[in-house]
Write a protein that holds these residues in place. Sequence first.
Motif, short mmCIF file in Angstrom:
data_model
loop_
_atom_site.label_atom_id
_atom_site.label_comp_id
_atom_site.label_asym_id
_atom_site.label_seq_id
_atom_site.Cartn_x
_atom_site.Cartn_y
_atom_site.Cartn_z
N ARG A 162 11.31 -19.01 -3.39
CA ARG A 162 11.99 -20.02 -4.12
C ARG A 162 11.67 -20.95 -4.89
O ARG A 162 12.79 -21.73 -4.67
CB ARG A 162 13.36 -20.16 -3.58
N GLN A 163 10.48 -21.34 -5.21
CA GLN A 163 10.10 -22.56 -5.36
C GLN A 163 8.53 -22.49 -6.00
O GLN A 163 7.56 -21.46 -5.62
CB GLN A 163 9.37 -23.59 -4.36
N PRO A 164 7.66 -22.85 -7.57
CA PRO A 164 6.76 -23.03 -7.74
C PRO A 164 6.14 -23.01 -6.99
O PRO A 164 5.75 -23.24 -5.45
CB PRO A 164 6.95 -23.38 -9.00
N ILE A 165 4.46 -22.43 -7.01
CA ILE A 165 3.43 -22.89 -6.70
C ILE A 165 2.99 -24.18 -6.06
O ILE A 165 3.11 -24.63 -7.57
CB ILE A 165 1.76 -21.87 -6.38
N GLY A 166 2.38 -24.92 -4.86
CA GLY A 166 2.37 -26.07 -4.69
C GLY A 166 2.44 -26.95 -3.54
O GLY A 166 2.17 -25.86 -2.38
N TYR A 167 2.21 -28.39 -3.45
CA TYR A 167 1.95 -28.85 -1.84
C TYR A 167 2.63 -29.54 -1.61
O TYR A 167 2.75 -30.59 -1.03
CB TYR A 167 0.32 -29.22 -2.37
N LYS A 168 4.39 -29.33 -2.62
CA LYS A 168 5.45 -30.21 -1.46
C LYS A 168 6.04 -30.76 -0.44
O LYS A 168 5.83 -28.81 0.11
CB LYS A 168 6.71 -30.73 -2.45
N SER A 169 6.86 -30.93 0.18
CA SER A 169 7.93 -30.61 1.89
C SER A 169 8.81 -30.32 1.35
O SER A 169 10.15 -30.95 1.58
CB SER A 169 7.63 -31.53 1.78
N LEU A 170 8.43 -28.58 0.81
CA LEU A 170 9.68 -28.01 0.52
C LEU A 170 10.11 -26.74 1.45
O LEU A 170 10.67 -26.23 0.65
CB LEU A 170 10.23 -27.25 -0.90
N PHE A 171 9.12 -26.93 2.75
CA PHE A 171 9.28 -25.37 3.30
C PHE A 171 8.96 -26.77 4.85
O PHE A 171 8.38 -27.08 5.14
CB PHE A 171 7.79 -24.19 3.25
N LEU A 172 9.65 -25.66 5.82
CA LEU A 172 9.65 -26.00 7.38
C LEU A 172 9.02 -24.85 7.50
O LEU A 172 9.46 -23.78 7.75
CB LEU A 172 11.11 -26.23 7.85
N TYR A 173 8.79 -25.19 8.46
CA TYR A 173 7.82 -24.55 9.57
C TYR A 173 7.99 -24.75 11.10
O TYR A 173 8.03 -25.70 11.87
CB TYR A 173 6.04 -24.77 9.37
N LEU A 174 8.25 -23.58 11.94
CA LEU A 174 9.25 -24.05 13.19
C LEU A 174 8.07 -23.11 14.20
O LEU A 174 7.36 -21.82 13.56
CB LEU A 174 9.96 -23.98 13.67
N GLU A 175 7.74 -23.42 15.22
CA GLU A 175 7.68 -22.14 16.94
C GLU A 175 8.70 -22.73 17.64
O GLU A 175 8.52 -23.99 17.83
CB GLU A 175 6.39 -23.03 17.63
N ASP A 176 9.00 -21.09 18.09
CA ASP A 176 10.17 -21.31 18.90
C ASP A 176 10.90 -22.39 18.59
O ASP A 176 12.10 -22.58 19.24
CB ASP A 176 10.06 -21.75 20.69
N GLY A 214 17.50 -29.47 9.29
CA GLY A 214 16.89 -31.02 9.04
C GLY A 214 16.32 -31.04 7.50
O GLY A 214 16.52 -29.78 6.81
N SER A 215 15.94 -31.67 7.33
CA SER A 215 15.44 -32.48 6.13
C SER A 215 14.01 -30.98 5.79
O SER A 215 13.63 -30.65 7.10
CB SER A 215 14.63 -33.50 6.08
N GLU A 216 13.95 -30.76 4.86
CA GLU A 216 12.24 -30.45 3.90
C GLU A 216 12.32 -28.57 4.70
O GLU A 216 12.42 -28.12 4.19
CB GLU A 216 11.35 -30.10 5.12
N ALA A 217 13.75 -28.00 4.75
CA ALA A 217 14.37 -27.31 4.70
C ALA A 217 14.57 -26.11 3.24
O ALA A 217 15.99 -26.41 3.46
CB ALA A 217 15.13 -26.31 5.67
N ILE A 218 13.91 -26.22 2.27
CA ILE A 218 14.28 -26.55 1.46
C ILE A 218 14.15 -24.71 0.35
O ILE A 218 14.86 -24.14 0.63
CB ILE A 218 13.96 -27.43 0.14
N GLY A 219 12.82 -24.32 0.43
CA GLY A 219 12.93 -23.31 -0.16
C GLY A 219 13.28 -21.78 0.76
O GLY A 219 13.41 -20.94 0.36
N GLY A 220 12.56 -22.37 2.04
CA GLY A 220 13.40 -21.59 3.11
C GLY A 220 12.04 -22.65 4.22
O GLY A 220 11.61 -22.99 4.59
N ALA A 221 12.83 -21.76 5.45
CA ALA A 221 12.14 -22.30 6.98
C ALA A 221 11.42 -20.38 7.63
O ALA A 221 11.85 -19.31 7.62
CB ALA A 221 13.26 -22.43 8.08
#
Length: 763
Positions: A162-176, A214-221
């Motif tokens: 849900r964002q262009p290809i980029g390198y910004k903090s717009l996605f949140l990566y989680l483990e469990d 919280g923060s950074e979970a913008i385009g997706g998580a």
Amino acid sequence: MQKILAGILLYLMLAPYAHAQLTVQGRVIDAYTKEALAGASIQAHQSTVGTLSGPDGSFSLILQTAPASLQVTFLGYVSQQVSVQEGFLLIRLAPAANQLNQVIVSASRQAQARTEAPVAISSISSQILHETKASTLDQVLNKVSGVYMVNLGNEQHTMAIRQPIGYKSLFLYLEDGIPIRTSGDFNHNALIEINMAALKNIEVIRGPASSLYGSEAIGGAVNFITQAPTPVVTAKVQIEASNQGYRRTDFSVSSTFGKLGIYAGGYYAAQRDGIISHSDFDKLAFTLRTDYRITDRSKLTTSATLVDYQTDQTGGLDSTRFFRKEYSSLHTFTYRKVNALRIRSTLEHTWNADNHTQATLFFRRNAIGQNPFYAIANMPGNPLKATGEVNEDAFQSYGFLAQHKKSFQFLNGSLTAGLSADYSPATYTARFLDVDRSEDGVYTGFTPKDSLLTHYAVDLLNTAVYVQAELSPVNRLKLVAALRYDRLDYKFDNFLPPSAFTGAPDEQNRYEQFSPKLGLTYDLGKSKGVYANYSLGFAPPQITELYRGVKVPTLKPSEFRSYEIGGWWSFWQHKAYLDLSVYQMDGQDEIISVRQDNGAYQNQNAGKTRHRGVEYTLHLNPVETWSIRFSGTNARHWFQDYVERGADYSGNEMATAPQFIGNAEVTFKPLFLKGFRMSAEWQRVGRYYMDPVNSETYGGYHLFHARVGYTFKGVEAWLNVLNLSNELYATTVDKYAYGKSYRQGLPRTFQFGVGYQFTAQGK
């Protein structure tokens, strides 16, 4: 004497019934991960007698007569009819392709049916992970509608959801459910730190999820759920190789001893002498997890993941070398190193049917050291010289997360409340390099200098509280309301005199945000339903954006307001499933990375942006042996109000924003050869503008992949052919003042592997 005779008579009357009783025992497990499936339904055929599997997947069923078979069902899995045989039954259920029946955990941090969550969420099952045999995560994530993970080589990547290809903090990566990196120190290559061999499944939330995470979970998580210990002894080893110099070995062992379950697994991968010069890499990933069942209501889960990674770094190709397929690199010494350790311990307790509590302590230690290609800049007036840097970004995290869920009979409601704290002291150091350059433009070597470019420390503290309420005021309708408060404190300590490059003076910054969410789901009956939601996402400036290379920090936080409707429909006697989402997301003060004329990047607030699209997935199973999936997204991303260097880009489309992304797959599993599978996959990335001026477009690409595999008695062999047509393509293309940069994709690649998995029958 009369009592004795009466006892004998009673025995003779009841003996036939006693001897007619039959006890059937067994265990229900996942067919691929071998994890126990607790709560599976086991029903005797043409009988009302049944039971549920216990926490370890085991069951015991007492029957008066021996049935012909047992019907075994579990939400999210394909039902199975099992013949009753002598001995202990080990029943393996396969995940269902129909997402209507899937169970998810990422929408509320607790297990729930997919149809109860008013979000666009997709699950990549253990079966997909097993059959795809992905060497990089993009090979499975790109099957999800609305997701384009960009392969930058050697597990390096960036993302577009849900964002262009980029390198910004717009996605949140989680483990469990725990972010793999701390807020404020995002890295677009963060998924290097994932142990792919220890995954059970992956869940992808598309759109803002800040009300929960919280923060950074913008385009997706993206939530990577790790493999749990198996109830029986299992062991696996597999090796694979490709014609492009890739080698990998996976290994795992697991079992349960009384109340304690243990899983250990990982992989070692290496690249040597690929088509691109200066592109070798090595990675070792290892996960150890223990599950200790304290009581029937309490469980303690502890896991640790270690990743040791190093890769050569090579940049993109200019137009001439890309189209001529000249894959020699201009870089000969650039590298990236990643050392990551994550430990978490989660205590779960079910007080009663209406109350559940979980609390987690976690620790992270992370260091990324690099001699980056993108930091090399040519010296004006001297074509044989350039400048560069070596740097290290490191942090440690000490965190806590607790959540309690209370269910109510009133309106069939529930209330979930939680709090979290994450304290992460971080450091960043960059040293100057004097770089040598040949007459051909190749960067041949460097000389380290004593000069420090950047040297600072930042104490990051993220505290948050959140609450989520669910109500069903009428039958089939569920309402969800959530609110989260985040406070992020940055304490910056610059060890160098402040300047336009060394960074800002010592200071403290605070960002506070309330992130609401409102949603609903409505079950229309007959396996179809709709949902709608409004949510707000929040992304504060990252520490490198805020403090490095600026004398006075000027960046503002970014906010994204998302409006979304969607639905699902299972039809054709459940042989077909359609999932649909329509969204609009408005960004304000969005931080984007603008490439300057000298090739360097500068971060700027982009004013206002708008992101609008439709995402859809169609699954078809016309017959038992064939399955068809089509996933796609049509989207536009554009500037509403953006001025840079006096140029007004308002109304222009954002750079590197494909208008269409599609992925389709056809799979065949013949009944006459059990264990055999073959599939064909199509990947399409549509056209997009290379720059914000919208001066030129890249037409995108079509890729075709083929996969064949066969499993017999635990032994498996497979062959994957990627880029079957050997198309010349770039995973991403940028345009700037002095040319274009193409990140070349791999040519036709053959990946062959063999493996063996041992699974004990158990008892």
